[in-house]
Design a protein around this motif. Structure first.
Motif, PDB file in Angstrom:
ATOM      1  N   GLY A  71      12.594  36.574  35.731  1.00  0.00           N
ATOM      2  CA  GLY A  71      11.522  36.138  34.841  1.00  0.00           C
ATOM      3  C   GLY A  71      11.918  36.147  33.389  1.00  0.00           C
ATOM      4  O   GLY A  71      11.129  36.555  32.529  1.00  0.00           O
ATOM      5  N   VAL A  72      13.139  35.698  33.092  1.00  0.00           N
ATOM      6  CA  VAL A  72      13.621  35.632  31.720  1.00  0.00           C
ATOM      7  C   VAL A  72      13.568  34.185  31.252  1.00  0.00           C
ATOM      8  O   VAL A  72      13.834  33.263  32.027  1.00  0.00           O
ATOM      9  CB  VAL A  72      15.055  36.188  31.613  1.00  0.00           C
ATOM     10  N   LEU A 123      24.383  27.232  35.550  1.00  0.00           N
ATOM     11  CA  LEU A 123      23.351  26.824  36.498  1.00  0.00           C
ATOM     12  C   LEU A 123      23.089  27.910  37.545  1.00  0.00           C
ATOM     13  O   LEU A 123      21.945  28.090  37.977  1.00  0.00           O
ATOM     14  CB  LEU A 123      23.772  25.519  37.183  1.00  0.00           C
ATOM     15  N   THR A 124      24.127  28.624  37.938  1.00  0.00           N
ATOM     16  CA  THR A 124      23.938  29.721  38.895  1.00  0.00           C
ATOM     17  C   THR A 124      23.078  30.830  38.292  1.00  0.00           C
ATOM     18  O   THR A 124      22.207  31.401  38.959  1.00  0.00           O
ATOM     19  CB  THR A 124      25.291  30.291  39.332  1.00  0.00           C
ATOM     20  N   LEU A 125      23.309  31.129  37.031  1.00  0.00           N
ATOM     21  CA  LEU A 125      22.520  32.161  36.368  1.00  0.00           C
ATOM     22  C   LEU A 125      21.050  31.766  36.242  1.00  0.00           C
ATOM     23  O   LEU A 125      20.187  32.640  36.128  1.00  0.00           O
ATOM     24  CB  LEU A 125      23.094  32.458  34.980  1.00  0.00           C
ATOM     25  N   CYS A 126      20.758  30.459  36.268  1.00  0.00           N
ATOM     26  CA  CYS A 126      19.355  30.025  36.212  1.00  0.00           C
ATOM     27  C   CYS A 126      18.569  30.586  37.390  1.00  0.00           C
ATOM     28  O   CYS A 126      17.400  30.960  37.252  1.00  0.00           O
ATOM     29  CB  CYS A 126      19.276  28.502  36.204  1.00  0.00           C
ATOM     30  N   GLY A 127      19.207  30.611  38.579  1.00  0.00           N
ATOM     31  CA  GLY A 127      18.527  31.164  39.748  1.00  0.00           C
ATOM     32  C   GLY A 127      18.241  32.640  39.600  1.00  0.00           C
ATOM     33  O   GLY A 127      17.185  33.128  40.012  1.00  0.00           O
ATOM     34  N   VAL A 128      19.173  33.386  39.002  1.00  0.00           N
ATOM     35  CA  VAL A 128      18.973  34.814  38.781  1.00  0.00           C
ATOM     36  C   VAL A 128      17.894  35.045  37.726  1.00  0.00           C
ATOM     37  O   VAL A 128      17.029  35.919  37.877  1.00  0.00           O
ATOM     38  CB  VAL A 128      20.299  35.482  38.367  1.00  0.00           C
ATOM     39  N   LEU A 129      17.921  34.263  36.653  1.00  0.00           N
ATOM     40  CA  LEU A 129      16.912  34.404  35.603  1.00  0.00           C
ATOM     41  C   LEU A 129      15.517  34.082  36.129  1.00  0.00           C
ATOM     42  O   LEU A 129      14.523  34.657  35.680  1.00  0.00           O
ATOM     43  CB  LEU A 129      17.251  33.487  34.429  1.00  0.00           C
TER      44      LEU A 129
END
Length: 509
Positions: free
Chosen positions: A245-246, A235-241
């Motif tokens: 824009g991935v 879920l944390t990586l969702c913010g980075v993605l």
């Protein structure tokens, strides 16, 4: 109580590490006051003050590069896994400052054709730059979330800064909704990481800071199969993605890019990519113990994003949407390169040389160098529909006949984005392919090559329109660049085209 206050007092090392960001934040308040006071009578005052603040912050960032100890974070639990990363932080601060400076130049050109709130724009550009630079220096997930939301909120305001434009307001609302969803997911992930750290009992010396990067690294290293921690990581990586824009976080980009003012679109295209690139690199280090679990998932999402962006862009004629989809594909190339670099680190160790890391950073820099001349020209070409959000490739028809300087600038930038030699984009893509091949990822490399070849088509449609001769005389009048603007465009055009030759010459020597 006194001990508690002393524990939270900033040390000299911490102030020194964040000095460029402090200058940017203080300068933002100064620029806002000057702009409000002088914007109507002397609009150039705000522009000059903004450039001055950026220059001072850049000088301190350069000093941190020359003397890395000036950028070193305070020793302790928060800096334990980033002890040698001071040059990394200072380099990104300098990169963000450069993006802000180029955005300010594009904004000045845009203001010649359209009216927007200059006081708010200059102020928010500086605030966003400070937040982005401080974000990569954070070593705690609370600071990470607060700074990321600060950056995002300023971008919401910038996207909707054309208060008389329906497209700008619509883009701001869409960006707000998408950003709110991704922020909620990311916050939930941080909460799960905190819960997992508290339940597992993180060993010393990281135990006092359950949300420090060192604590999370120790937790994952201690128990890589912890389901709660893995859910928090995802879920944390969702913010980075979302910032990068991935897939599946890329759907906001075309609509937001199209509706935002031209200078804000450029800021989004460059600053967001830099933030996404930096935070992906940081989290690949923090989440290294579960890299084997993350790798196949991120690889599949990256390839889907790459194919989606290039296929969708084939039929696109609105230039902002086209550049948005192009940005998604370039973000995918960068993530693919970072995943390949991480795989080499995991499997081959010393085979992952510093030159590979340099090639990844070079891709990001060359991407910005390619975009600036394109957006600078876009700001001077009027949209046939009367709304810059609807600017089409056909609006550039006959540009070579009307202004060879503008045509040369836009063509060099597009050729670089396409990776056509001898532009710097060719070197950038070659570096990514080298890393991917070194990691043994032959199928992803083939998919990337196919996407690069496909991208040549939609870039060439734009280039062909610029060199078309029909209807060139009946096209709307251009905003003719002054002497300084011409020198700037010629410089960036030469840098884009000749940079490849300089690179090869440096290698040969």
């Amino acid at each position: 109580m006194q001990e508690f206050i002393q524990a939270w007092q900033p040390t000299g090392a911490l102030v020194s590490a964040f000095l460029p960001e402090i200058i940017l934040a203080a300068g933002a308040l100064l620029v806002l006051a000057l702009d409000v006071w002088c914007s109507k009578k002397r609009p150039a005052v705000g522009f000059t003050a903004t450039c001055g603040v950026l220059l001072v912050a850049a000088l301190f960032s350069v000093a941190q590069l020359v003397c890395p100890h000036l950028a070193a974070l305070a020793s302790g639990t928060d800096g334990s896994i980033f002890g040698m990363a001071a040059p990394f932080f200072a380099s990104f601060a300098l990169f963000f400052i450069g993006c802000a400076f180029l955005t300010t130049l594009v904004a000045r050109t845009v203001r010649e054709r359209a009216e927007f709130s200059a006081p708010i724009t200059n102020h928010l550009i500086l605030v966003a730059t400070a937040a982005a630079a401080a974000l990569l220096k954070s070593t705690n997930f609370i600071a990470f979330f607060v700074l990321l939301e600060t950056l995002t909120v300023t971008l919401y305001a910038l996207v909707g800064s054309y208060r008389t434009s329906v497209a700008s307001l619509e883009a701001g609302v869409k960006y707000l909704i998408a950003g709110g969803v991704s922020g909620a997911l990311m916050l939930f992930g941080v909460v799960l990481l905190y819960g997992a750290s508290a339940l597992a009992g993180v060993p010393a010396p990281w135990a006092p800071d359950a949300l420090g990067y060192g604590s999370v690294f120790a937790l994952l290293n201690q128990d890589p199969t912890n389901a709660v921690a893995l859910a928090g990581v995802a879920l944390t990586l969702c913010g980075v993605l979302f910032k990068f824009g991935v897939f599946p976080m890329q759907f906001w980009i075309p609509d937001t890019y199209q509706g935002a003012p031209t200078h804000v679109t450029f800021f989004l295209a460059t600053l967001s990519k830099g933030v996404g690139f930096g935070m992906t690199g940081v989290f690949l280090v923090v989440f290294a113990p579960v890299f084997d679990v993350l790798f196949p998932v991120l690889l599949v999402l990256t390839l889907i994003s790459m194919v989606y962006a290039n296929v969708t862009a084939l039929g696109q004629r609105k230039v902002k949407r086209l550049l948005g989809l192009s940005g998604v594909s370039h973000a995918s190339y960068m993530v693919l390169g970072m995943l390949a670099f991480g795989k080499i680190l995991q499997t081959q160790g010393s085979a992952a040389s510093d030159s590979m890391l340099f090639a990844l950073a070079l891709y990001l820099v060359f991407y910005v160098l390619s975009l600036y001349p394109i957006f600078s020209v876009m700001a001077r070409v009027p949209a046939g529909a009367g709304d810059e959000a609807l600017q089409d490739v056909n609006d550039f028809r006959g540009l070579a006949k009307r202004s060879p300087v503008l045509a040369g600038a836009v063509v060099s930038g597009l050729a670089s984005l396409a990776g056509i030699p001898p532009t710097v984009g060719f070197i950038a893509k070659l570096g990514i392919l080298w890393i991917v091949f070194s990691a043994g990822l032959y199928v992803p490399a083939a998919i990337m090559l196919a996407c690069v070849v496909a991208s040549v088509y939609y870039y060439f449609v734009w280039i062909r329109s610029a060199f078309a001769t029909e209807e060139a005389d009946s096209a709307p009048a251009l905003s003719c660049p002054g002497v300084a603007s011409r020198i700037s465009l010629v410089f960036f055009t030469a840098l884009t085209v000749l940079g490849c030759l300089v690179y090869f010459a440096a290698i040969a020597l």
